[in-house]
Design a protein around this motif. Structure first.
Motif, PDB file in Angstrom:
ATOM      1  N   LEU A 109      85.284  51.012  56.300  1.00  0.00           N
ATOM      2  CA  LEU A 109      87.121  51.429  56.046  1.00  0.00           C
ATOM      3  C   LEU A 109      87.656  50.497  57.124  1.00  0.00           C
ATOM      4  O   LEU A 109      88.677  49.873  56.463  1.00  0.00           O
ATOM      5  CB  LEU A 109      87.150  52.772  56.344  1.00  0.00           C
ATOM      6  CG  LEU A 109      88.764  53.420  56.249  1.00  0.00           C
ATOM      7  CD1 LEU A 109      89.323  52.885  54.799  1.00  0.00           C
ATOM      8  CD2 LEU A 109      88.898  54.723  56.510  1.00  0.00           C
ATOM      9  N   GLU A 110      87.370  50.392  58.519  1.00  0.00           N
ATOM     10  CA  GLU A 110      88.263  49.593  59.177  1.00  0.00           C
ATOM     11  C   GLU A 110      88.080  47.939  58.837  1.00  0.00           C
ATOM     12  O   GLU A 110      89.014  47.445  59.006  1.00  0.00           O
ATOM     13  CB  GLU A 110      87.474  49.817  60.616  1.00  0.00           C
ATOM     14  CG  GLU A 110      88.397  49.191  61.595  1.00  0.00           C
ATOM     15  CD  GLU A 110      87.964  49.656  63.164  1.00  0.00           C
ATOM     16  OE1 GLU A 110      88.131  48.980  64.108  1.00  0.00           O
ATOM     17  OE2 GLU A 110      87.352  50.670  63.202  1.00  0.00           O
ATOM     18  N   VAL A 122      83.239  51.049  46.568  1.00  0.00           N
ATOM     19  CA  VAL A 122      82.364  51.231  47.318  1.00  0.00           C
ATOM     20  C   VAL A 122      82.202  52.248  48.487  1.00  0.00           C
ATOM     21  O   VAL A 122      81.237  53.099  48.574  1.00  0.00           O
ATOM     22  CB  VAL A 122      81.909  49.996  48.091  1.00  0.00           C
ATOM     23  CG1 VAL A 122      80.890  50.056  49.308  1.00  0.00           C
ATOM     24  CG2 VAL A 122      81.483  48.796  47.004  1.00  0.00           C
ATOM     25  N   ILE A 123      83.399  52.614  49.021  1.00  0.00           N
ATOM     26  CA  ILE A 123      83.465  53.583  49.942  1.00  0.00           C
ATOM     27  C   ILE A 123      83.185  55.064  49.366  1.00  0.00           C
ATOM     28  O   ILE A 123      82.520  55.727  50.238  1.00  0.00           O
ATOM     29  CB  ILE A 123      84.934  53.572  50.919  1.00  0.00           C
ATOM     30  CG1 ILE A 123      84.856  52.240  51.680  1.00  0.00           C
ATOM     31  CG2 ILE A 123      85.296  54.644  51.396  1.00  0.00           C
ATOM     32  CD1 ILE A 123      86.300  52.066  52.506  1.00  0.00           C
ATOM     33  N   ASN A 124      83.770  55.261  48.142  1.00  0.00           N
ATOM     34  CA  ASN A 124      83.741  56.616  47.558  1.00  0.00           C
ATOM     35  C   ASN A 124      82.034  56.889  47.375  1.00  0.00           C
ATOM     36  O   ASN A 124      81.490  57.814  47.486  1.00  0.00           O
ATOM     37  CB  ASN A 124      84.538  56.728  46.313  1.00  0.00           C
ATOM     38  CG  ASN A 124      85.834  56.948  46.916  1.00  0.00           C
ATOM     39  OD1 ASN A 124      86.169  57.450  47.868  1.00  0.00           O
ATOM     40  ND2 ASN A 124      86.792  56.524  45.952  1.00  0.00           N
ATOM     41  N   GLN A 125      81.273  55.773  47.236  1.00  0.00           N
ATOM     42  CA  GLN A 125      80.021  55.628  46.608  1.00  0.00           C
ATOM     43  C   GLN A 125      79.110  56.212  47.949  1.00  0.00           C
ATOM     44  O   GLN A 125      78.213  56.860  47.909  1.00  0.00           O
ATOM     45  CB  GLN A 125      79.396  54.677  45.838  1.00  0.00           C
ATOM     46  CG  GLN A 125      77.949  54.771  45.475  1.00  0.00           C
ATOM     47  CD  GLN A 125      77.213  53.608  44.802  1.00  0.00           C
ATOM     48  OE1 GLN A 125      78.113  52.537  44.250  1.00  0.00           O
ATOM     49  NE2 GLN A 125      75.968  53.391  44.642  1.00  0.00           N
ATOM     50  N   PHE A 126      79.599  55.304  48.970  1.00  0.00           N
ATOM     51  CA  PHE A 126      78.889  55.644  50.214  1.00  0.00           C
ATOM     52  C   PHE A 126      79.209  56.911  50.668  1.00  0.00           C
ATOM     53  O   PHE A 126      78.155  57.649  51.193  1.00  0.00           O
ATOM     54  CB  PHE A 126      79.723  54.684  51.196  1.00  0.00           C
ATOM     55  CG  PHE A 126      78.923  54.152  52.351  1.00  0.00           C
ATOM     56  CD1 PHE A 126      77.522  54.683  52.743  1.00  0.00           C
ATOM     57  CD2 PHE A 126      79.461  53.358  53.373  1.00  0.00           C
ATOM     58  CE1 PHE A 126      76.872  54.612  53.871  1.00  0.00           C
ATOM     59  CE2 PHE A 126      78.670  52.928  54.417  1.00  0.00           C
ATOM     60  CZ  PHE A 126      77.450  53.410  54.597  1.00  0.00           C
ATOM     61  N   LYS A 169      82.373  37.275  51.023  1.00  0.00           N
ATOM     62  CA  LYS A 169      82.685  38.114  52.131  1.00  0.00           C
ATOM     63  C   LYS A 169      81.842  39.390  52.013  1.00  0.00           C
ATOM     64  O   LYS A 169      81.481  39.991  50.988  1.00  0.00           O
ATOM     65  CB  LYS A 169      84.245  38.487  51.991  1.00  0.00           C
ATOM     66  CG  LYS A 169      85.261  37.380  52.492  1.00  0.00           C
ATOM     67  CD  LYS A 169      86.538  37.629  52.609  1.00  0.00           C
ATOM     68  CE  LYS A 169      87.417  36.660  53.130  1.00  0.00           C
ATOM     69  NZ  LYS A 169      88.803  37.063  53.173  1.00  0.00           N
ATOM     70  N   LEU A 170      81.644  40.055  53.339  1.00  0.00           N
ATOM     71  CA  LEU A 170      81.040  41.251  53.469  1.00  0.00           C
ATOM     72  C   LEU A 170      81.760  42.242  54.349  1.00  0.00           C
ATOM     73  O   LEU A 170      82.375  41.641  55.455  1.00  0.00           O
ATOM     74  CB  LEU A 170      79.619  41.000  53.874  1.00  0.00           C
ATOM     75  CG  LEU A 170      78.591  40.348  52.981  1.00  0.00           C
ATOM     76  CD1 LEU A 170      76.956  39.995  53.562  1.00  0.00           C
ATOM     77  CD2 LEU A 170      78.406  41.174  51.609  1.00  0.00           C
ATOM     78  N   LEU A 171      81.676  43.536  54.128  1.00  0.00           N
ATOM     79  CA  LEU A 171      81.851  44.572  54.896  1.00  0.00           C
ATOM     80  C   LEU A 171      80.732  45.253  55.513  1.00  0.00           C
ATOM     81  O   LEU A 171      79.650  45.258  54.804  1.00  0.00           O
ATOM     82  CB  LEU A 171      82.642  45.702  54.375  1.00  0.00           C
ATOM     83  CG  LEU A 171      84.268  45.205  53.826  1.00  0.00           C
ATOM     84  CD1 LEU A 171      84.722  46.457  52.781  1.00  0.00           C
ATOM     85  CD2 LEU A 171      85.038  44.642  54.727  1.00  0.00           C
ATOM     86  N   TRP A 172      80.514  45.679  56.839  1.00  0.00           N
ATOM     87  CA  TRP A 172      79.328  45.751  57.397  1.00  0.00           C
ATOM     88  C   TRP A 172      79.261  47.013  58.541  1.00  0.00           C
ATOM     89  O   TRP A 172      80.552  47.138  58.935  1.00  0.00           O
ATOM     90  CB  TRP A 172      78.656  44.668  58.217  1.00  0.00           C
ATOM     91  CG  TRP A 172      79.517  44.136  59.394  1.00  0.00           C
ATOM     92  CD1 TRP A 172      80.267  43.208  59.235  1.00  0.00           C
ATOM     93  CD2 TRP A 172      79.181  44.398  60.897  1.00  0.00           C
ATOM     94  NE1 TRP A 172      80.798  42.968  60.669  1.00  0.00           N
ATOM     95  CE2 TRP A 172      80.036  43.638  61.379  1.00  0.00           C
ATOM     96  CE3 TRP A 172      78.339  45.244  61.505  1.00  0.00           C
ATOM     97  CZ2 TRP A 172      80.266  43.909  62.991  1.00  0.00           C
ATOM     98  CZ3 TRP A 172      78.646  45.661  62.898  1.00  0.00           C
ATOM     99  CH2 TRP A 172      79.488  44.812  63.287  1.00  0.00           C
ATOM    100  N   GLY A 173      78.507  47.830  58.678  1.00  0.00           N
ATOM    101  CA  GLY A 173      78.449  48.981  59.520  1.00  0.00           C
ATOM    102  C   GLY A 173      78.522  50.292  58.928  1.00  0.00           C
ATOM    103  O   GLY A 173      78.098  50.471  57.571  1.00  0.00           O
ATOM    104  N   GLN A 174      78.588  51.392  59.509  1.00  0.00           N
ATOM    105  CA  GLN A 174      78.548  52.832  58.953  1.00  0.00           C
ATOM    106  C   GLN A 174      79.957  52.765  57.854  1.00  0.00           C
ATOM    107  O   GLN A 174      80.954  51.966  58.212  1.00  0.00           O
ATOM    108  CB  GLN A 174      78.533  53.737  60.211  1.00  0.00           C
ATOM    109  CG  GLN A 174      77.023  53.609  60.802  1.00  0.00           C
ATOM    110  CD  GLN A 174      77.280  52.551  61.720  1.00  0.00           C
ATOM    111  OE1 GLN A 174      78.091  52.110  62.244  1.00  0.00           O
ATOM    112  NE2 GLN A 174      75.822  52.278  62.192  1.00  0.00           N
TER     113      GLN A 174
END
Length: 222
Positions: free
Chosen positions: A26-27, A148-152, A16-21
């Protein structure tokens, strides 16, 4: 061995992957639904613009995913320039073939070719977060998605505006994704490319950070 800043990062995908900005990631993390190659997302009634309801989460072909740079030469700019990236599963996707299909389609989707187009209003600064509370951006726990979000966020805070970004996103010191950006980006386009048989599994993403529409002479660079 540490990765050179000039190299394009790679990672292993478990399925699975999350994609985008950042806000799209987050969404996607919060979404219970997923994008698919079988269906073009419905459009929102947003007046003068066309905006589709992407979920920013997809099933993806497991294995090693790699990145190549897209270098474009156009009539309106003499020197070749970095226009974006193609991120692909090297076990099933041939980047040259993926790029050819997407450039022939241009700014449109074609379910018969397993390609879903992402318009400039479908993500980036033109896309609102929706009903998710803003404070979730600041929550942190040990789950991979939040790591991942925090690193982003840290990457964005450390970078100057209009800079080139080619960073691996790490969890427990293992690459689980990539953070990519082109200099001088304003409008961004994308193409989600799905497996021809397992049509709900992503095999590549073409990211056009220079708003070229994949027009001009395009070459791939490792």
């Amino acid at each position: 061995m540490a990765q050179s800043k000039n190299e394009c990062p790679s990672f292993n995908c478990s399925g699975k992957l999350l994609w985008g900005q950042l806000h799209c990631i987050l969404e996607g993390l919060l979404s219970k639904d997923e994008d698919s190659g079988c269906v073009i997302p419905e459009a929102e009634p947003t007046g003068t613009i066309l905006q589709r309801n992407f979920k920013y989460k997809v099933k993806a072909f497991p294995g090693r995913w790699e990145v190549k740079e897209l270098v474009v030469q156009t009539e309106w700019k003499e020197e070749p320039f970095l226009a974006g990236f193609i991120i692909y599963c090297n076990e099933v996707a041939k980047p040259a073939d993926v790029l050819k299909t997407c450039s022939e389609l241009g700014m449109t989707s074609d379910v018969s070719k397993n390609v879903i187009y992402v318009n400039r209003y479908d993500w980036s600064w033109a896309h609102d977060l929706g009903d998710a509370p803003e404070e979730l951006l600041f929550d942190a726990n040990e789950e991979d998605g939040w790591s991942v979000i925090n690193q982003f966020k840290e990457n964005l805070a450390a970078q100057k505006d209009n800079s080139l970004i080619k960073e691996a996103l790490l969890v427990d010191n293992k690459p689980v994704g990539v953070h990519l950006a082109c200099p001088h980006t304003e409008y961004e386009l994308g193409w989600l490319v799905f497996h021809p048989i397992k049509r709900d599994e992503l095999i590549a993403i073409v990211y056009d950070g220079a708003y070229t529409g994949l027009e001009g002479n395009i070459s791939l660079v490792d």
